[in-house]
Design a protein around this motif. Structure first.
Motif, PDB file in Angstrom:
ATOM      1  N   ASP A 183     -40.295-112.269  51.822  1.00 15.45           N
ATOM      2  CA  ASP A 183     -39.757-110.955  51.452  1.00 15.45           C
ATOM      3  C   ASP A 183     -39.642-110.766  49.949  1.00 15.45           C
ATOM      4  N   HIS A 184     -39.419-111.856  49.227  1.00 11.99           N
ATOM      5  CA  HIS A 184     -39.244-111.790  47.777  1.00 11.99           C
ATOM      6  C   HIS A 184     -39.906-113.008  47.139  1.00 11.99           C
ATOM      7  N   VAL A 185     -40.256-112.879  45.859  1.00  5.97           N
ATOM      8  CA  VAL A 185     -40.903-113.960  45.118  1.00  5.97           C
ATOM      9  C   VAL A 185     -40.129-114.202  43.825  1.00  5.97           C
ATOM     10  N   VAL A 186     -39.788-115.458  43.581  1.00 10.46           N
ATOM     11  CA  VAL A 186     -39.113-115.848  42.350  1.00 10.46           C
ATOM     12  C   VAL A 186     -40.024-116.809  41.596  1.00 10.46           C
ATOM     13  N   ALA A 187     -40.322-116.488  40.356  1.00 13.07           N
ATOM     14  CA  ALA A 187     -41.128-117.362  39.499  1.00 13.07           C
ATOM     15  C   ALA A 187     -40.196-118.197  38.629  1.00 13.07           C
ATOM     16  N   VAL A 188     -40.408-119.507  38.653  1.00 12.90           N
ATOM     17  CA  VAL A 188     -39.598-120.425  37.853  1.00 12.90           C
ATOM     18  C   VAL A 188     -40.431-120.873  36.659  1.00 12.90           C
ATOM     19  N   ASP A 200     -40.666-110.792  41.921  1.00  9.17           N
ATOM     20  CA  ASP A 200     -39.503-109.905  41.857  1.00  9.17           C
ATOM     21  C   ASP A 200     -38.564-110.305  40.731  1.00  9.17           C
ATOM     22  N   VAL A 201     -38.482-111.622  40.513  1.00 13.25           N
ATOM     23  CA  VAL A 201     -37.558-112.145  39.502  1.00 13.25           C
ATOM     24  C   VAL A 201     -38.217-113.313  38.784  1.00 13.25           C
ATOM     25  N   TYR A 202     -38.035-113.362  37.484  1.00 15.63           N
ATOM     26  CA  TYR A 202     -38.438-114.523  36.679  1.00 15.63           C
ATOM     27  C   TYR A 202     -37.178-115.223  36.207  1.00 15.63           C
ATOM     28  N   VAL A 203     -37.130-116.544  36.403  1.00 15.73           N
ATOM     29  CA  VAL A 203     -35.990-117.329  35.941  1.00 15.73           C
ATOM     30  C   VAL A 203     -36.520-118.484  35.097  1.00 15.73           C
ATOM     31  N   GLY A 204     -35.997-118.636  33.901  1.00 16.92           N
ATOM     32  CA  GLY A 204     -36.430-119.760  33.079  1.00 16.92           C
ATOM     33  C   GLY A 204     -36.140-119.547  31.610  1.00 16.92           C
ATOM     34  N   ASP A 205     -36.521-120.547  30.826  1.00 18.55           N
ATOM     35  CA  ASP A 205     -36.326-120.465  29.383  1.00 18.55           C
ATOM     36  C   ASP A 205     -37.626-120.157  28.648  1.00 18.55           C
ATOM     37  N   ALA A 206     -38.718-119.982  29.422  1.00 17.62           N
ATOM     38  CA  ALA A 206     -40.027-119.609  28.858  1.00 17.62           C
ATOM     39  C   ALA A 206     -40.564-120.640  27.880  1.00 17.62           C
ATOM     40  N   ASP A 207     -40.199-121.918  28.096  1.00 20.71           N
ATOM     41  CA  ASP A 207     -40.678-122.944  27.171  1.00 20.71           C
ATOM     42  C   ASP A 207     -42.022-123.537  27.583  1.00 20.71           C
ATOM     43  N   THR A 208     -42.429-123.352  28.836  1.00 19.44           N
ATOM     44  CA  THR A 208     -43.721-123.887  29.272  1.00 19.44           C
ATOM     45  C   THR A 208     -44.673-122.807  29.770  1.00 19.44           C
ATOM     46  N   VAL A 209     -44.201-121.593  29.917  1.00 20.97           N
ATOM     47  CA  VAL A 209     -45.071-120.511  30.393  1.00 20.97           C
ATOM     48  C   VAL A 209     -46.106-120.186  29.308  1.00 20.97           C
ATOM     49  N   SER A 210     -47.267-119.668  29.725  1.00 20.13           N
ATOM     50  CA  SER A 210     -48.335-119.336  28.782  1.00 20.13           C
ATOM     51  C   SER A 210     -47.945-118.163  27.883  1.00 20.13           C
ATOM     52  N   HIS A 247     -33.060-117.897  29.996  1.00 21.02           N
ATOM     53  CA  HIS A 247     -31.996-118.795  29.569  1.00 21.02           C
ATOM     54  C   HIS A 247     -32.381-119.533  28.301  1.00 21.02           C
ATOM     55  N   ASN A 248     -31.375-119.939  27.578  1.00 23.38           N
ATOM     56  CA  ASN A 248     -31.578-120.739  26.376  1.00 23.38           C
ATOM     57  C   ASN A 248     -32.117-122.113  26.761  1.00 23.38           C
ATOM     58  N   PRO A 249     -33.143-122.616  26.054  1.00 22.64           N
ATOM     59  CA  PRO A 249     -33.656-123.950  26.380  1.00 22.64           C
ATOM     60  C   PRO A 249     -32.598-125.045  26.280  1.00 22.64           C
ATOM     61  N   TYR A 250     -31.584-124.857  25.446  1.00 22.88           N
ATOM     62  CA  TYR A 250     -30.515-125.847  25.297  1.00 22.88           C
ATOM     63  C   TYR A 250     -29.416-125.557  26.319  1.00 22.88           C
ATOM     64  N   LYS A 251     -29.753-125.802  27.579  1.00 30.28           N
ATOM     65  CA  LYS A 251     -28.835-125.494  28.675  1.00 30.28           C
ATOM     66  C   LYS A 251     -28.556-126.758  29.468  1.00 30.28           C
TER      67      LYS A 251
END
Length: 213
Positions: free
Chosen positions: A28-33, A48-58, A76-80
């Motif tokens: 029903d829903h998709v979450v990208a980590v 539907d939702v992106y969750v992360g600190d975007a440190d490894t995404v392209s 989120h902040n990478p220093y978590k």
């Protein structure tokens, strides 16, 4: 029927585009980590939702996260203190209470992260948890839960206790168990064979059951 959420994790070893499309169509829903967004983009899928600190995404994925036009972003902040997957599972709990989780892109990369992923998924006790990859489908089973496996004759099946004092029963396999204890991470349930419609029950503790395709 319970809501089902596909959680695409950030492993460097990604599921095939065909499997991702199949899973997205069943949920029903998709979450990208984090880097899981790249796996979805490679399959021409959104989330539907992106969750992360975007440190490894392209760079492409990061640009989409920063634009945030077609999906919600929990950045989120990478220093978590928590991993991106832990935060993603918390997001699932808040947004869709009681939802089943189907996780993919969970294998490969660092072994410490792989163990952490398994631990986090086992700790999601809100509803059923499945792990779906190209070569295997797995189910985390807690006390009182069972898995009926149909049309899988000849396939390899394994079950591993991931909590102390785990007790299981198995029917329809080459080697069956009846209220048998499984030692923590022991090899007792490794490399069994499905012979007919099988039923796996966990009476106490927690185990992960693997069916190889």
């Amino acid at each position: 029927m319970a809501c089902k959420v596909l959680v695409v994790c950030g492993s460097p070893v990604v599921a095939s585009a065909d499997l991702l499309r199949q899973l997205a169509g069943e949920c029903d829903h998709v979450v990208a980590v984090d880097r899981g967004l790249d796996a979805l983009l490679g399959a021409e899928l959104g989330c539907d939702v992106y969750v992360g600190d975007a440190d490894t995404v392209s760079d492409k994925g990061r640009a989409l996260v920063e634009a945030a036009k077609d999906f919600e972003v929990e950045r989120h902040n990478p220093y978590k203190d928590y991993t991106d997957l832990a935060l993603a599972l918390d997001s699932v709990r808040r947004r869709w209470p009681g939802a089943d989780v189907v996780a993919t892109c969970t294998t490969g990369g660092r072994p410490d992260m792989a163990l952490s992923v398994l631990g986090l998924l086992a700790g999601y006790d809100d509803a059923a948890v499945w792990i779906a990859e190209d070569k295997v489908v797995a189910r985390i089973l807690r006390a009182g839960e069972s898995w009926t496996i149909e049309s899988a004759e000849g396939k390899t099946f394994s079950i591993i206790a991931i909590a102390p004092n785990t007790e299981v029963s198995e029917r329809g396999l080459e080697w069956e168990l009846n209220h048998s204890p499984l030692g923590l991470l022991a090899d007792t349930g490794i490399s069994n064979v499905v012979r007919k419609t099988a039923k796996i029950q966990v009476h106490q503790g927690t185990a992960i059951a693997y069916l190889y395709k």
